[in-house]
Write a protein that holds these residues in place. Sequence first.
Motif, PDB file in Angstrom:
ATOM      1  N   ILE A 154      39.613  16.369  23.413  1.00 15.41           N
ATOM      2  CA  ILE A 154      39.511  17.218  24.591  1.00 15.41           C
ATOM      3  C   ILE A 154      38.186  17.958  24.507  1.00 15.41           C
ATOM      4  CG2 ILE A 154      40.711  19.213  23.542  1.00 15.41           C
ATOM      5  CD1 ILE A 154      42.061  19.588  26.339  1.00 15.41           C
ATOM      6  N   GLY A 155      37.451  18.062  25.623  1.00 11.21           N
ATOM      7  CA  GLY A 155      36.125  18.652  25.509  1.00 11.21           C
ATOM      8  C   GLY A 155      35.544  19.207  26.789  1.00 11.21           C
ATOM      9  N   ASN A 156      34.747  20.244  26.604  1.00  5.99           N
ATOM     10  CA  ASN A 156      33.872  20.806  27.631  1.00  5.99           C
ATOM     11  C   ASN A 156      32.487  20.852  26.990  1.00  5.99           C
ATOM     12  OD1 ASN A 156      32.482  22.272  29.528  1.00  5.99           O
ATOM     13  ND2 ASN A 156      33.639  24.173  29.261  1.00  5.99           N
ATOM     14  N   PRO A 157      31.740  19.746  27.057  1.00  5.04           N
ATOM     15  CA  PRO A 157      30.479  19.649  26.312  1.00  5.04           C
ATOM     16  C   PRO A 157      29.389  20.522  26.909  1.00  5.04           C
ATOM     17  CG  PRO A 157      30.718  17.779  27.770  1.00  5.04           C
ATOM     18  CD  PRO A 157      32.005  18.550  27.867  1.00  5.04           C
ATOM     19  N   PRO A 158      28.328  20.784  26.161  1.00  5.01           N
ATOM     20  CA  PRO A 158      27.201  21.543  26.719  1.00  5.01           C
ATOM     21  C   PRO A 158      26.520  20.766  27.838  1.00  5.01           C
ATOM     22  CG  PRO A 158      26.641  20.656  24.564  1.00  5.01           C
ATOM     23  CD  PRO A 158      28.101  20.405  24.758  1.00  5.01           C
ATOM     24  N   TYR A 159      26.131  21.472  28.892  1.00  5.72           N
ATOM     25  CA  TYR A 159      25.408  20.865  30.011  1.00  5.72           C
ATOM     26  C   TYR A 159      23.943  21.252  29.860  1.00  5.72           C
ATOM     27  CZ  TYR A 159      30.134  20.958  32.109  1.00  5.72           C
ATOM     28  OH  TYR A 159      31.480  20.825  32.353  1.00  5.72           O
ATOM     29  N   LEU A 160      23.156  20.378  29.248  1.00  5.51           N
ATOM     30  CA  LEU A 160      21.775  20.734  28.933  1.00  5.51           C
ATOM     31  C   LEU A 160      20.915  19.483  28.905  1.00  5.51           C
ATOM     32  CD1 LEU A 160      20.246  23.378  28.131  1.00  5.51           C
ATOM     33  CD2 LEU A 160      20.493  22.631  25.754  1.00  5.51           C
ATOM     34  N   LYS A 161      19.861  19.477  29.717  1.00  6.48           N
ATOM     35  CA  LYS A 161      18.932  18.357  29.701  1.00  6.48           C
ATOM     36  C   LYS A 161      18.088  18.407  28.433  1.00  6.48           C
ATOM     37  CE  LYS A 161      18.442  17.911  34.721  1.00  6.48           C
ATOM     38  NZ  LYS A 161      17.511  17.985  35.874  1.00  6.48           N
ATOM     39  N   VAL A 162      17.844  17.229  27.863  1.00  5.16           N
ATOM     40  CA  VAL A 162      16.956  17.109  26.705  1.00  5.16           C
ATOM     41  C   VAL A 162      15.974  15.981  26.994  1.00  5.16           C
ATOM     42  CG1 VAL A 162      18.628  17.993  25.039  1.00  5.16           C
ATOM     43  CG2 VAL A 162      18.561  15.540  25.517  1.00  5.16           C
ATOM     44  N   ASN A 163      14.847  15.980  26.311  1.00  3.74           N
ATOM     45  CA  ASN A 163      13.889  14.895  26.542  1.00  3.74           C
ATOM     46  C   ASN A 163      14.267  13.660  25.722  1.00  3.74           C
ATOM     47  OD1 ASN A 163      12.540  14.984  23.885  1.00  3.74           O
ATOM     48  ND2 ASN A 163      11.712  16.942  24.582  1.00  3.74           N
ATOM     49  N   ARG A 164      13.639  12.546  26.034  1.00  2.00           N
ATOM     50  CA  ARG A 164      14.014  11.280  25.395  1.00  2.00           C
ATOM     51  C   ARG A 164      13.648  11.238  23.919  1.00  2.00           C
ATOM     52  NH1 ARG A 164      13.477   5.987  29.058  1.00  2.00           N
ATOM     53  NH2 ARG A 164      14.679   5.304  27.243  1.00  2.00           N
ATOM     54  N   GLN A 165      12.791  12.178  23.490  1.00  7.22           N
ATOM     55  CA  GLN A 165      12.416  12.241  22.080  1.00  7.22           C
ATOM     56  C   GLN A 165      13.285  13.224  21.296  1.00  7.22           C
ATOM     57  OE1 GLN A 165       9.849  12.161  24.613  1.00  7.22           O
ATOM     58  NE2 GLN A 165       9.990   9.963  24.165  1.00  7.22           N
ATOM     59  N   ALA A 166      14.228  13.879  21.968  1.00  3.78           N
ATOM     60  CA  ALA A 166      15.106  14.826  21.272  1.00  3.78           C
ATOM     61  C   ALA A 166      15.933  14.085  20.229  1.00  3.78           C
ATOM     62  CB  ALA A 166      16.015  15.523  22.277  1.00  3.78           C
ATOM     63  N   PRO A 167      16.251  14.741  19.111  1.00  7.45           N
ATOM     64  CA  PRO A 167      17.031  14.073  18.056  1.00  7.45           C
ATOM     65  C   PRO A 167      18.346  13.486  18.571  1.00  7.45           C
ATOM     66  CG  PRO A 167      16.168  16.173  17.273  1.00  7.45           C
ATOM     67  CD  PRO A 167      15.869  16.114  18.736  1.00  7.45           C
ATOM     68  N   GLU A 168      18.998  14.198  19.499  1.00  9.78           N
ATOM     69  CA  GLU A 168      20.277  13.707  20.031  1.00  9.78           C
ATOM     70  C   GLU A 168      20.086  12.409  20.809  1.00  9.78           C
ATOM     71  OE1 GLU A 168      20.533  18.175  19.662  1.00  9.78           O
ATOM     72  OE2 GLU A 168      19.089  16.727  20.453  1.00  9.78           O
ATOM     73  N   ALA A 169      19.025  12.350  21.610  1.00  4.15           N
ATOM     74  CA  ALA A 169      18.757  11.134  22.381  1.00  4.15           C
ATOM     75  C   ALA A 169      18.385   9.971  21.464  1.00  4.15           C
ATOM     76  CB  ALA A 169      17.645  11.401  23.401  1.00  4.15           C
ATOM     77  N   CYS A 170      17.574  10.252  20.454  1.00  2.00           N
ATOM     78  CA  CYS A 170      17.167   9.199  19.516  1.00  2.00           C
ATOM     79  C   CYS A 170      18.353   8.675  18.711  1.00  2.00           C
ATOM     80  CB  CYS A 170      16.089   9.729  18.572  1.00  2.00           C
ATOM     81  SG  CYS A 170      14.528  10.117  19.390  1.00  2.00           S
ATOM     82  N   ALA A 171      19.371   9.513  18.536  1.00  2.00           N
ATOM     83  CA  ALA A 171      20.543   9.102  17.758  1.00  2.00           C
ATOM     84  C   ALA A 171      21.461   8.179  18.542  1.00  2.00           C
ATOM     85  CB  ALA A 171      21.324  10.331  17.297  1.00  2.00           C
ATOM     86  N   MET A 172      21.310   8.148  19.880  1.00  2.74           N
ATOM     87  CA  MET A 172      22.217   7.339  20.710  1.00  2.74           C
ATOM     88  C   MET A 172      21.437   6.521  21.731  1.00  2.74           C
ATOM     89  SD  MET A 172      25.559   9.727  21.204  1.00  2.74           S
ATOM     90  CE  MET A 172      26.556   8.247  21.365  1.00  2.74           C
ATOM     91  N   PRO A 173      20.530   5.663  21.308  1.00  5.87           N
ATOM     92  CA  PRO A 173      19.708   4.904  22.254  1.00  5.87           C
ATOM     93  C   PRO A 173      20.523   3.965  23.136  1.00  5.87           C
ATOM     94  CG  PRO A 173      19.481   4.001  20.027  1.00  5.87           C
ATOM     95  CD  PRO A 173      20.243   5.280  19.902  1.00  5.87           C
ATOM     96  N   GLN A 174      21.727   3.597  22.697  1.00  5.01           N
ATOM     97  CA  GLN A 174      22.536   2.647  23.448  1.00  5.01           C
ATOM     98  C   GLN A 174      23.015   3.198  24.796  1.00  5.01           C
ATOM     99  OE1 GLN A 174      23.452   4.349  20.813  1.00  5.01           O
ATOM    100  NE2 GLN A 174      25.664   4.604  20.599  1.00  5.01           N
ATOM    101  N   VAL A 175      22.966   4.520  24.980  1.00  8.52           N
ATOM    102  CA  VAL A 175      23.424   5.089  26.258  1.00  8.52           C
ATOM    103  C   VAL A 175      22.285   5.775  27.022  1.00  8.52           C
ATOM    104  CG1 VAL A 175      25.802   5.374  25.497  1.00  8.52           C
ATOM    105  CG2 VAL A 175      24.170   7.245  25.132  1.00  8.52           C
ATOM    106  N   ILE A 176      21.056   5.633  26.557  1.00  9.60           N
ATOM    107  CA  ILE A 176      19.921   6.300  27.189  1.00  9.60           C
ATOM    108  C   ILE A 176      19.221   5.348  28.151  1.00  9.60           C
ATOM    109  CG2 ILE A 176      17.706   7.443  26.820  1.00  9.60           C
ATOM    110  CD1 ILE A 176      20.084   9.033  25.833  1.00  9.60           C
ATOM    111  N   HIS A 177      19.063   5.801  29.381  1.00  4.03           N
ATOM    112  CA  HIS A 177      18.302   5.056  30.382  1.00  4.03           C
ATOM    113  C   HIS A 177      17.723   6.088  31.341  1.00  4.03           C
ATOM    114  CE1 HIS A 177      17.310   1.475  32.841  1.00  4.03           C
ATOM    115  NE2 HIS A 177      17.463   2.310  33.854  1.00  4.03           N
ATOM    116  N   GLY A 178      16.617   6.694  30.957  1.00  7.26           N
ATOM    117  CA  GLY A 178      16.051   7.762  31.783  1.00  7.26           C
ATOM    118  C   GLY A 178      16.220   9.107  31.126  1.00  7.26           C
ATOM    119  N   ALA A 179      16.421  10.135  31.941  1.00  2.36           N
ATOM    120  CA  ALA A 179      16.476  11.512  31.448  1.00  2.36           C
ATOM    121  C   ALA A 179      17.857  11.830  30.879  1.00  2.36           C
ATOM    122  CB  ALA A 179      16.138  12.480  32.584  1.00  2.36           C
ATOM    123  N   PRO A 180      17.979  12.120  29.568  1.00  2.00           N
ATOM    124  CA  PRO A 180      19.292  12.371  28.961  1.00  2.00           C
ATOM    125  C   PRO A 180      19.788  13.793  29.216  1.00  2.00           C
ATOM    126  CG  PRO A 180      17.616  11.757  27.307  1.00  2.00           C
ATOM    127  CD  PRO A 180      16.911  12.103  28.578  1.00  2.00           C
TER     128      PRO A 180
END
Length: 517
Positions: A154-180
């Motif tokens: 169950i979750g209410n995740p943070p709503y926050l844009k990050v850039n494609r070089q952010a550690p979180e985006a780099c950790a999950m490239p399989q779901v990145i297509h544009g602005a994460p």
Amino acid sequence: MHKMLQLWYNEDDLNDSKRRNIVLNHVIRTTMAYLDSMPKTKRKKIGQFFTSLETARFMAGLFVIPEQKHLDVLDPGTGSAILTAALMERLSRYSELKSVSLICYETEPAILPLLRDNLDYLKDNVPFKLNYTIISENYITSQQNPKPIADLVIGNPPYLKVNRQAPEACAMPQVIHGAPNLYFLFAARSIENLRDRGQMVYIIPRSWTSGAYFKAFRHFLFGNTALEHMHLFVSRDKVFEQESVLQETMIIKIQKAVPMPQSIRITSTETTHDFQKMQIQVVPSKLVVKQDENQYVYLVTNPADVDTLECLSILPHTLPDLQMKMKTGLTVDFRERGHLFDVPAKDRVPMFFSQHLKDGRIVFPVGKHGEFLDTRKRSLLQPNENYLFVKRFTAKEEPRRLQSSIYLQADFSQYQEISTQNKLNFITGIKKPLSTFLVYGLYCLFNSTLYDRYYRILNGSTQVNSTEVNTMPMPSRDGIEHLGQRLMETEKLDEATCEYILEEYLNGENRRSEKIS
């Protein structure tokens, strides 16, 4: 194909809930005290918003509780444990449940003492054995090899844009297509942490349901889970009222590693406080999730929406199929101040803004600053030919999302080129200019009630995106020209006329398809 259902809460359920709400009420009280002490600007910077009591209880109620003696529960981005408390309250009704292991991720130091206190309170006030673990590490980056660890998430995740070089985006490239955005990275990681046949309930923005940026996430979601329930809030300013958040938000319930159900339950309420006044529908899955490479999710809120999807499902084409395409205006005006002028001259061309669209026609000039562009800006010029202009942005309260006007080359024949501001979209021919009949036909479609409703179902935001419009169902090229010819014969451009002509055409198409079948 669709039906309205009675509200699936009954009075006994609600009374029982009131008797068992001690743990959730406690967590809500302590959270309110925290909200009073913590600056909203700081919480907004980290994307921290809190769920209301009613929403939390509704989310917990979406789970089908497995008949097990032990359950593993995960709450990523736990905050003050409002959602966890609601789920523990729900689990307290099941006498066969003997123990729960709870994993909570939370990295905000300011809220950790409150979280520990609330979890200790839960531990002392639920009828089963509760063991909890708080992990104060980044939920995305700390799991190098994520494993299925939970029966329920169950979750209410943070709503926050990050850039494609952010550690979180780099950790999950399989779901990145544009602005994460962190919210869909959290959702994807939670799916990885979910066991087969496990269930996840999340409250997230609607933006993932369409558009190119979320395409990879949608493919990941539908490749691993089945969407079983969606809840939509009609008023976007009512979801996080305490927080004054303007966000198009929804609740989803999914199950991992099971086939997509034949139908999806879709509920909607005006606010977070009126779940007893819920609209409930059961809609065929094939109408909710578009069966193509985009896998858009349609935001159906009433039977008229279902009728709209069914009505347009007979149209087999898209704009690109027909050698047409919607594009976004070329000029970002505030970046070109030195090249924009208020009066015409030999080396200047008209610059069109959304303010020039009026009752289906182009009114130019209107005395707006920067209505003429220096022709030396070659990259910002486009051929002066026939277009359908469509506003890219509309206000939430405006009655129409699709607002368009007919642009004809002949009305500005003294110019070889023109320009368009980037808050304006335009439909153009790919290989050759649009005929006058095509422009009028496109206007008939875009100015109809049917297409406006379709776009609202497709996209919950106030922005008209070219990517989405280019996937909308269209008649054949001959069909669009027929619509244009009929509209020109009427010499009217109002919505009712467009709707009448389109309905007449679709009825004819339905009759033809029935004869063929």
